[in-house]
Motif scaffolding. Structure first.
Motif, mmCIF file in Angstrom:
data_model
loop_
_atom_site.group_PDB
_atom_site.id
_atom_site.type_symbol
_atom_site.label_atom_id
_atom_site.label_comp_id
_atom_site.label_asym_id
_atom_site.label_seq_id
_atom_site.Cartn_x
_atom_site.Cartn_y
_atom_site.Cartn_z
ATOM 1 N N PRO A 35 29.297 40.337 33.052
ATOM 2 C CA PRO A 35 30.336 42.219 33.291
ATOM 3 C C PRO A 35 30.966 42.252 33.863
ATOM 4 C CG PRO A 35 27.467 42.643 34.332
ATOM 5 C CD PRO A 35 28.300 40.597 34.192
ATOM 6 N N ARG A 36 31.677 43.013 32.743
ATOM 7 C CA ARG A 36 34.113 43.176 32.999
ATOM 8 C C ARG A 36 33.842 43.270 34.429
ATOM 9 N NH1 ARG A 36 38.117 43.279 29.594
ATOM 10 N NH2 ARG A 36 39.667 44.017 30.666
ATOM 11 N N GLU A 37 33.092 44.414 35.385
ATOM 12 C CA GLU A 37 33.540 45.159 36.608
ATOM 13 C C GLU A 37 33.069 43.858 37.177
ATOM 14 O OE1 GLU A 37 29.688 46.516 36.625
ATOM 15 O OE2 GLU A 37 30.582 45.824 34.867
ATOM 16 N N SER A 70 18.579 44.536 32.475
ATOM 17 C CA SER A 70 18.563 44.604 34.022
ATOM 18 C C SER A 70 19.555 44.797 34.548
ATOM 19 C CB SER A 70 17.992 43.093 34.486
ATOM 20 O OG SER A 70 17.114 42.613 34.005
ATOM 21 N N LYS A 71 20.428 44.972 33.746
ATOM 22 C CA LYS A 71 21.773 45.789 34.430
ATOM 23 C C LYS A 71 21.621 47.235 34.281
ATOM 24 C CE LYS A 71 27.052 46.221 33.917
ATOM 25 N NZ LYS A 71 26.839 46.225 35.211
ATOM 26 N N MET A 76 24.539 54.036 36.054
ATOM 27 C CA MET A 76 25.154 53.435 34.257
ATOM 28 C C MET A 76 24.036 54.618 34.108
ATOM 29 S SD MET A 76 24.967 49.605 33.278
ATOM 30 C CE MET A 76 25.253 50.020 31.964
ATOM 31 N N ARG A 77 25.198 54.997 32.199
ATOM 32 C CA ARG A 77 24.403 56.071 31.845
ATOM 33 C C ARG A 77 23.112 55.417 31.219
ATOM 34 N NH1 ARG A 77 30.196 58.059 30.785
ATOM 35 N NH2 ARG A 77 29.446 56.903 29.239
ATOM 36 N N MET A 126 22.832 44.276 38.984
ATOM 37 C CA MET A 126 24.058 43.989 37.771
ATOM 38 C C MET A 126 24.788 42.892 36.810
ATOM 39 S SD MET A 126 26.938 45.947 39.684
ATOM 40 C CE MET A 126 28.181 45.098 39.303
ATOM 41 N N PHE A 127 23.651 42.690 36.295
ATOM 42 C CA PHE A 127 23.227 41.610 35.161
ATOM 43 C C PHE A 127 22.483 41.933 35.112
ATOM 44 C CE2 PHE A 127 25.444 39.064 38.692
ATOM 45 C CZ PHE A 127 27.109 39.043 38.124
#
Length: 614
Positions: free
Chosen positions: A178-180, A430-431, A424-425, A387-388
């Motif tokens: 993930p970019r963040e 799993s993210k 997240m919207r 997060m992933f």
């Protein structure tokens, strides 16, 4: 056309593919065609010069390769008289002509299309009568460097990769971080280096990713540095095992104007692509919990034969999880510190296992011991769960450096970043959570200031959260609202390296006969000494800074007066019990309060049932 519009326009090719291709397959066509069009546009101004140079050098009978590279003014060239626009002039032979055009690329560029298995897509598109339509669509997209520079093209390509990864949820996590998370890691590895980030300072640095995937970490690092100091030059290096990911990564480097020979294919653990090289910065997100049985023979051989002259000197983890091998690989790639200059810093994402798996003397413990006793661990940051793309488990970023500032020497900073996330919207595999720019800035600041801090949550009278505040460890908590309260938890702490160490002592007790008499050895060196009873054998972990004898007399002898320590079995171990240091006990509510609440709920249910019966 801006980057977002351009990537959306390119992705609109998917409209042509719909029905013949499933959504997660779109990238197999769109990504290589995007690369092809970009290379087509980049080479257009020097096309005639390259063809003339080829003809001249062929007549002289010399190897044209170096001359063609110079004529093209790029790290690649194409010797075909065709380009995408010319391909459209012969609809009936587009497949053969496209193959011919691809064969004209120099080996490094052609390798990208081969690893994409682009030929399979060309055959499939031709069979479905889509090849001409797709080629036409791409031939009409303006990707010339005057219209789209390398940085913009990198952004566009990364956006396409992200879309592709999201549609391929089931495997995205293997090749896409993930970019963040990347942004946070890049911030952490650069923040302490003022010379690199100072605008106008024309420094040259290298960065390496041993599990490069599609090149996301390297790209974000390059963008971050360019944003802060355009005069700095960052050379990117990487290695990747998966062919398709390697092709995407290599293409991304070509698109950004980086040297493609710095991207190597193969298994990093068994075939080190840069055996003699060290790097200034490194980033890695190795696979979690993946066994290394396939490369076990080669890795063990290096460990046993080369020892500390190789990459795996400190020890080997269990075969079921190879992530710590990547940690050792990166340590081996650190540039040495000479006269206070040089050195390296790297960030690596690992799951919880490397923090504590393995007792004293095990491979994992010996690796932790090597890192801590050599004062290499700067910080460990816990990330939020979920997060992933392919796992919801707890993950941690380790920041490792051999050039610690004076204030950090002998210490490890631990930061609990698991509080900093937003929902997240729309979930992707799993993210389900992401870190905002503010969250990233908070964690970066805690690390950069080497702070010890707490997180204070403000709750109203009903127990609902109304705000949060980061305060220094010794600061007073903010005043709670009327009728409300505050909840304070540790957020960042410092620990001495030896705080994670312990000595495992083996406690023996004597074997006793039927009458309860101690059984002793009757011969040998131990003649007259009590024989240990293996059924009563126990171990104790004594903190490193504590006197073992004093600990034994205080903790063991009061319960087992006949016990002794078998000194020959004592071993030093290291573990990092992250959660233990950040756990805050919350006492349960009083029984009277729970009872009153249950009675109130029961009365409410009875009242509603009564209303239904009326």
């Amino acid at each position: 056309m801006n980057q977002t519009n351009l990537s959306a326009f390119i992705w609109s090719v998917a409209d042509l593919l719909r029905g013949n291709y499933r959504p997660h397959e779109y990238g197999k066509v769109i990504l290589p065609f995007t690369v092809l069009r970009r290379l087509d546009c980049v080479l257009a101004p020097t096309k005639a010069k390259v063809l003339a140079e080829l003809e001249a050098k062929t007549k002289l009978g010399v190897n044209p390769d170096p001359f063609l590279l110079r004529a093209a003014s790029q790290s690649f060239y194409n010797t075909s008289a065709l380009d995408l626009a010319k391909l459209l002039g012969d609809q009936d032979h587009i497949k053969q002509n496209l193959y011919s055009y691809l064969q004209g690329f120099s080996p490094a560029a052609r390798d990208i299309f081969e690893r994409y298995e682009f030929a399979n897509q060309i055959e499939r598109l031709a069979k479905d009568n889509l090849l001409y339509l797709v080629t036409e669509k791409f031939a009409n997209i303006d990707l010339h460097p005057e219209s789209v520079d390398n940085a913009q093209m990198g952004h566009v390509f990364e956006e396409l990769i992200r879309r592709f990864a999201e549609l391929s949820n089931e495997t995205a996590g293997e090749h896409f971080t993930p970019r963040e998370v990347i942004k946070l890691m890049v911030n952490l590895v650069f923040i302490e280096d003022d010379d690199v980030l100072t605008p106008g300072n024309a420094v040259v640095r290298t960065i390496y990713d041993p599990t490069a995937g599609t090149g996301g970490m390297l790209s974000v690092a390059a963008e971050h540095l360019a944003e802060h100091n355009p005069a700095a030059r960052l050379t990117l290096f990487g290695q990747e095992l998966n062919d398709e990911s390697y092709a995407i990564c290599k293409a991304d480097m070509l698109i950004r104007g980086q040297a493609v020979e710095n991207m190597v294919a193969g298994n990093t653990l068994s075939e080190d692509g840069f055996p003699k090289k060290t790097f200034d910065y490194m980033l890695a997100n190795p696979p979690f919990g993946v066994e290394w049985k396939k490369v076990e023979k080669v890795v063990r051989q290096e460990h046993e034969q080369k020892g500390f002259d190789g990459r795996f000197g400190p020890g080997l983890p269990r075969v079921s999880d190879g992530s710590m091998l990547f940690l050792l690989h990166l340590v081996a790639k650190m540039a040495p510190v000479v006269d206070g200059k040089g050195g390296s810093r790297f960030g690596i994402v690992l799951n919880g296992s490397p923090l504590f798996t393995g007792g004293a003397g095990s491979g994992e413990s010996e690796i932790r011991r090597y890192l801590l006793e050599n004062d290499l661990v700067e910080a460990i940051i816990a990330l939020p769960t979920d997060m992933f793309y392919n796992t919801g488990i707890a993950t941690y970023v380790w920041i490792v450096s051999n050039k610690k500032p004076a204030a950090r020497k002998g210490l490890v900073q631990m930061i609990d970043g698991s509080h900093f996330w937003q929902k997240m919207r729309k979930s992707l595999g799993s993210k389900r959570k992401e870190m905002s720019d503010d969250h990233i800035a908070t964690v970066t600041r805690l690390f950069g200031e080497f702070a010890e801090a707490d997180l204070v949550t403000l709750l109203d009278a009903a127990g609902k959260e109304i705000g949060r505040e980061v305060v220094t460890r010794d600061a007073a908590a903010p005043t709670p609202p009327e009728g409300g309260k505050t909840k304070r938890v540790p957020l960042a702490r410092h620990f001495r390296n030896e705080a994670f160490g312990y000595t495992t002592i083996t406690v023996e007790r004597p074997q006793r006969g039927e009458a309860g008499k101690v059984v002793v050895f009757e011969k040998g060196k131990q003649k007259g000494q009590p024989q240990p009873d293996s059924n009563l054998r126990d171990t104790e972990n004594v903190p490193l800074g504590e006197d073992i004898r004093a600990y034994f007399e205080r903790e063991v002898l009061p319960h087992a007066p006949d016990a002794w320590i078998d000194e020959s079995k004592s071993k030093v171990g290291y573990e990092i019990p992250f959660n233990r240091h950040f756990y805050v006990f919350e006492p349960p509510r009083p029984l009277g309060v729970i009872d009153a609440e249950l009675k109130s709920v029961s009365a409410n249910i009875l009242r509603m049932l009564g209303e239904l019966a009326e």
